[in-house]
Design an enzyme around this catalytic site. Sequence first.
Site, PDB file in Angstrom:
ATOM      1  N   LYS A 197      20.840  -8.853 -29.277  1.00 61.04           N
ATOM      2  CA  LYS A 197      21.108  -7.741 -30.192  1.00 61.04           C
ATOM      3  C   LYS A 197      22.368  -7.053 -29.728  1.00 61.04           C
ATOM      4  CE  LYS A 197      20.389  -3.472 -30.688  1.00 61.04           C
ATOM      5  NZ  LYS A 197      21.674  -3.250 -31.375  1.00 61.04           N
ATOM      6  N   GLU A 200      25.378  -2.109 -32.699  1.00 59.20           N
ATOM      7  CA  GLU A 200      25.535  -2.099 -34.159  1.00 59.20           C
ATOM      8  C   GLU A 200      26.965  -1.832 -34.617  1.00 59.20           C
ATOM      9  OE1 GLU A 200      23.557  -0.287 -32.284  1.00 59.20           O
ATOM     10  OE2 GLU A 200      23.419   1.815 -32.899  1.00 59.20           O
ATOM     11  N   GLY A 251      22.883   2.970 -22.188  1.00 58.54           N
ATOM     12  CA  GLY A 251      22.703   4.304 -21.618  1.00 58.54           C
ATOM     13  C   GLY A 251      21.366   4.471 -20.904  1.00 58.54           C
ATOM     14  N   THR A 254      18.122   5.160 -23.210  1.00 65.96           N
ATOM     15  CA  THR A 254      17.619   3.934 -23.847  1.00 65.96           C
ATOM     16  C   THR A 254      17.016   3.007 -22.801  1.00 65.96           C
ATOM     17  OG1 THR A 254      19.611   4.124 -25.216  1.00 65.96           O
ATOM     18  CG2 THR A 254      18.225   2.217 -25.606  1.00 65.96           C
ATOM     19  N   GLY A 255      17.664   2.925 -21.650  1.00 65.12           N
ATOM     20  CA  GLY A 255      17.166   2.052 -20.582  1.00 65.12           C
ATOM     21  C   GLY A 255      15.762   2.433 -20.143  1.00 65.12           C
ATOM     22  N   GLU A 272      21.243  -2.493 -16.807  1.00 60.08           N
ATOM     23  CA  GLU A 272      22.595  -2.091 -16.373  1.00 60.08           C
ATOM     24  C   GLU A 272      22.905  -0.804 -17.113  1.00 60.08           C
ATOM     25  OE1 GLU A 272      24.488  -3.529 -14.149  1.00 60.08           O
ATOM     26  OE2 GLU A 272      23.249  -5.292 -13.834  1.00 60.08           O
ATOM     27  N   CYS A 306      31.726   1.867 -17.980  1.00 58.38           N
ATOM     28  CA  CYS A 306      30.578   2.329 -17.194  1.00 58.38           C
ATOM     29  C   CYS A 306      30.988   2.668 -15.767  1.00 58.38           C
ATOM     30  CB  CYS A 306      29.478   1.280 -17.206  1.00 58.38           C
ATOM     31  SG  CYS A 306      30.058  -0.332 -16.701  1.00 58.38           S
ATOM     32  N   GLU A 418      27.277  11.766 -17.476  1.00 50.32           N
ATOM     33  CA  GLU A 418      28.305  10.792 -17.833  1.00 50.32           C
ATOM     34  C   GLU A 418      28.987  11.275 -19.119  1.00 50.32           C
ATOM     35  OE1 GLU A 418      26.823   7.053 -19.326  1.00 50.32           O
ATOM     36  OE2 GLU A 418      28.248   5.924 -18.113  1.00 50.32           O
TER      37      GLU A 418
HETATM   38  P1  NAD Z   1      23.023   2.822 -25.922  1.00 47.04           P
HETATM   39  O1  NAD Z   1      21.962   2.903 -24.895  1.00 47.04           O
HETATM   40  O2  NAD Z   1      23.072   3.841 -26.979  1.00 47.04           O
HETATM   41  O3  NAD Z   1      22.954   1.425 -26.688  1.00 47.04           O
HETATM   42  C1  NAD Z   1      23.033   0.181 -26.013  1.00 47.04           C
HETATM   43  C2  NAD Z   1      22.364  -0.867 -26.869  1.00 47.04           C
HETATM   44  O4  NAD Z   1      20.984  -0.557 -26.962  1.00 47.04           O
HETATM   45  C3  NAD Z   1      22.878  -0.934 -28.311  1.00 47.04           C
HETATM   46  O5  NAD Z   1      22.884  -2.277 -28.731  1.00 47.04           O
HETATM   47  C4  NAD Z   1      21.815  -0.162 -29.070  1.00 47.04           C
HETATM   48  O6  NAD Z   1      21.698  -0.511 -30.431  1.00 47.04           O
HETATM   49  C5  NAD Z   1      20.579  -0.618 -28.306  1.00 47.04           C
HETATM   50  N1  NAD Z   1      19.378   0.189 -28.487  1.00 47.04           N
HETATM   51  C6  NAD Z   1      19.262   1.523 -28.735  1.00 47.04           C
HETATM   52  N2  NAD Z   1      17.962   1.859 -28.840  1.00 47.04           N
HETATM   53  C7  NAD Z   1      17.240   0.731 -28.646  1.00 47.04           C
HETATM   54  C8  NAD Z   1      15.855   0.422 -28.630  1.00 47.04           C
HETATM   55  N3  NAD Z   1      14.936   1.361 -28.846  1.00 47.04           N
HETATM   56  N4  NAD Z   1      15.470  -0.839 -28.390  1.00 47.04           N
HETATM   57  C9  NAD Z   1      16.385  -1.799 -28.158  1.00 47.04           C
HETATM   58  N5  NAD Z   1      17.717  -1.585 -28.184  1.00 47.04           N
HETATM   59  C10 NAD Z   1      18.134  -0.326 -28.416  1.00 47.04           C
HETATM   60  O7  NAD Z   1      24.395   2.740 -25.130  1.00 47.04           O
HETATM   61  P2  NAD Z   1      25.867   2.670 -25.729  1.00 47.04           P
HETATM   62  O8  NAD Z   1      26.237   4.026 -26.211  1.00 47.04           O
HETATM   63  O9  NAD Z   1      25.982   1.512 -26.659  1.00 47.04           O
HETATM   64  O10 NAD Z   1      26.697   2.280 -24.424  1.00 47.04           O
HETATM   65  C11 NAD Z   1      27.177   3.216 -23.536  1.00 47.04           C
HETATM   66  C12 NAD Z   1      26.357   3.220 -22.259  1.00 47.04           C
HETATM   67  O11 NAD Z   1      26.313   1.917 -21.705  1.00 47.04           O
HETATM   68  C13 NAD Z   1      26.971   4.109 -21.198  1.00 47.04           C
HETATM   69  O12 NAD Z   1      25.961   4.862 -20.595  1.00 47.04           O
HETATM   70  C14 NAD Z   1      27.546   3.098 -20.202  1.00 47.04           C
HETATM   71  O13 NAD Z   1      27.669   3.583 -18.884  1.00 47.04           O
HETATM   72  C15 NAD Z   1      26.564   1.977 -20.312  1.00 47.04           C
HETATM   73  N6  NAD Z   1      27.166   0.727 -19.831  1.00 47.04           N
HETATM   74  C16 NAD Z   1      26.749   0.235 -18.609  1.00 47.04           C
HETATM   75  C17 NAD Z   1      27.334  -0.925 -18.105  1.00 47.04           C
HETATM   76  C18 NAD Z   1      26.925  -1.481 -16.759  1.00 47.04           C
HETATM   77  O14 NAD Z   1      27.390  -2.552 -16.399  1.00 47.04           O
HETATM   78  N7  NAD Z   1      26.087  -0.801 -15.982  1.00 47.04           N
HETATM   79  C19 NAD Z   1      28.305  -1.589 -18.850  1.00 47.04           C
HETATM   80  C20 NAD Z   1      28.691  -1.062 -20.073  1.00 47.04           C
HETATM   81  C21 NAD Z   1      28.105   0.097 -20.560  1.00 47.04           C
END
Ligand code: NAD
Length: 525
Positions: A197, A200, A251, A254-255, A272, A306, A418
């Site tokens: 996935k 979006e 993020g 979500t994680g 991650e 990140c 962040e």
């Molecule tokens: P996000 O958590 O909003 O979304 C990440 C993904 O999760 C997207 O595909 C989103 O659609 C999906 N998602 C959201 N809710 C979900 C659910 N309930 N079930 C399954 N999937 C779901 O994060 P973002 O805004 O897309 O990305 C930014 C974040 O990512 C920042 O916090 C950044 O630090 C982190 N990031 C970390 C790394 C790393 O290597 N540690 C790398 C890149 C980005």
Amino acid sequence: MSTQNTLFDPTTTDYLAGVHADATAKSLFINGRWEAAANGETRTIICPADGSTVGVVSEASDEDTIRAIKVARETFDAGEWTATPAMERGKILLRVATFIRDNKELFAAAESADTGKRYEESEADMDDIANAFDYFGTLASHQAGRVVDPGDPNLRSRIDAEPVGVCGLITPWNYPLLQVSWKVAPAIAAGNTFVLKQAELTPHTAMLLMHALKESGLPDGVGNLITGAGANCGNPLSQHPAVDMVSFTGGLVTGKLIAKNAAETVKRTALELGGKNPNVIFADADFDVAVDNALNGAFFHSGQVCSAGSRIIVEESLHDKFIDAMVKRTNNIKIGGPTDEKAETGPLISVQHRDKVAAYVDKAREQGAKILTGGRAATSEDTNGQHGTGTTDLGAGVYYLPTIIDGATKDMDCVHDEAFGPVVTVETFTTEAEAIATANDTEYGLAGAVWTSDAGKAERVARALRHGTIWINDFHPYLPQAEWGGYKQSGNGRELGPTGLAEYQEHKHVYQNLSPASWDQFGLS
Ligand code: NAD
């Protein structure tokens, strides 16, 4: 009305012919075929650099995700894919690497159109992505398991590496295809099937990758893609019992939700998450190089990284000189669209995300920090100003001025949260111990850097920092051969390196007795 993006038009790309064969967007790739969302929903992808339309894609719902999961499950359970020799799986990945290199311009254009990032940066990303496929393609054929010595010639003991099963792979928008490659390549190398996935807002390079995988010989059903928002179609990836593993990059909030969902069926999880990465600068560092790298750490890709060096922790005696130099150079940073040759960095991903960055800076201001430069969204009036190039209309895209926040203290939210934008905070220290304590004073633990000309001090500080990657006199580089991941709430598990492959493997112990004998213990009397 929005105009068509000039860099990338998916409807004219042969590789995505099935997606736009008729008026319906069919961007879900399930069992080797392009499909529309069951409920017919679509989403228009907008380039944040200029507000142009990139394309219309399917907006999947849980129903579509479950359909894809079932295909991945059936394909895995059929056993044909898992029986494919590791070297053959590796060759598929090596062909994908070649495909991406051969089509680098197309992939880079799609990435820049979706994210608004500079085309040059997208090209560099494509090189890194091809290297990741090469690395895991090569590593796959070296997976022979391990033999253990049981200490008896009549006994054999070995560890087999087997695939985990069906993997749910969830990725963010900041490095769309790079983050995908760090999951898809090891998942395939290990013999798993998957449902990906993609974020979006940035689906197009993942769609191109599906074409590349098929062209490179990946059997139908092994790799499946759904496009859509997490809230609409993401939950089955962490909840459905047919999924064995969920690997998530995104993020912290979500994680945590994904970890909680996955616990219900005890799925393997790899997370991650975000970072609040310290960049520690001692007074004995090479001044010009440290300033230059502090700017790169903070403002590259407008801080949507990140591992961005979003916390400068500088030795008190150097503070004024360092900050003066940073502000002077920051005032000259040019922002603009993907092909604007004078642009040094680009837009934020969306208006909603820019609002979050603005709220973060406003709060820092309220809590008493000093905004030395920036601190607001760019407008059309900035187009010919100090940050404008005169070419990109900064009011037409989603731009925010590079921002330095001085006088940050640990009671302020800006030091802990962040920003994920072009914003850097500045703190000071007087002793090595204080530098270490300040740099570790965060719930995150993704990456950090130390700048000093004293090799012993560099080594001591690097060892003491509780972060997954430490750079000494550098910022940002990573290697496909070297593990990437976070301590503390930056996540668990590792991507890249041999551990990045092991994440996608089960390790089975097979113990064989070549000379079986009775125990003569039970029920003899
Ligand atoms: P996000 O958590 O909003 O979304 C990440 C993904 O999760 C997207 O595909 C989103 O659609 C999906 N998602 C959201 N809710 C979900 C659910 N309930 N079930 C399954 N999937 C779901 O994060 P973002 O805004 O897309 O990305 C930014 C974040 O990512 C920042 O916090 C950044 O630090 C982190 N990031 C970390 C790394 C790393 O290597 N540690 C790398 C890149 C980005």
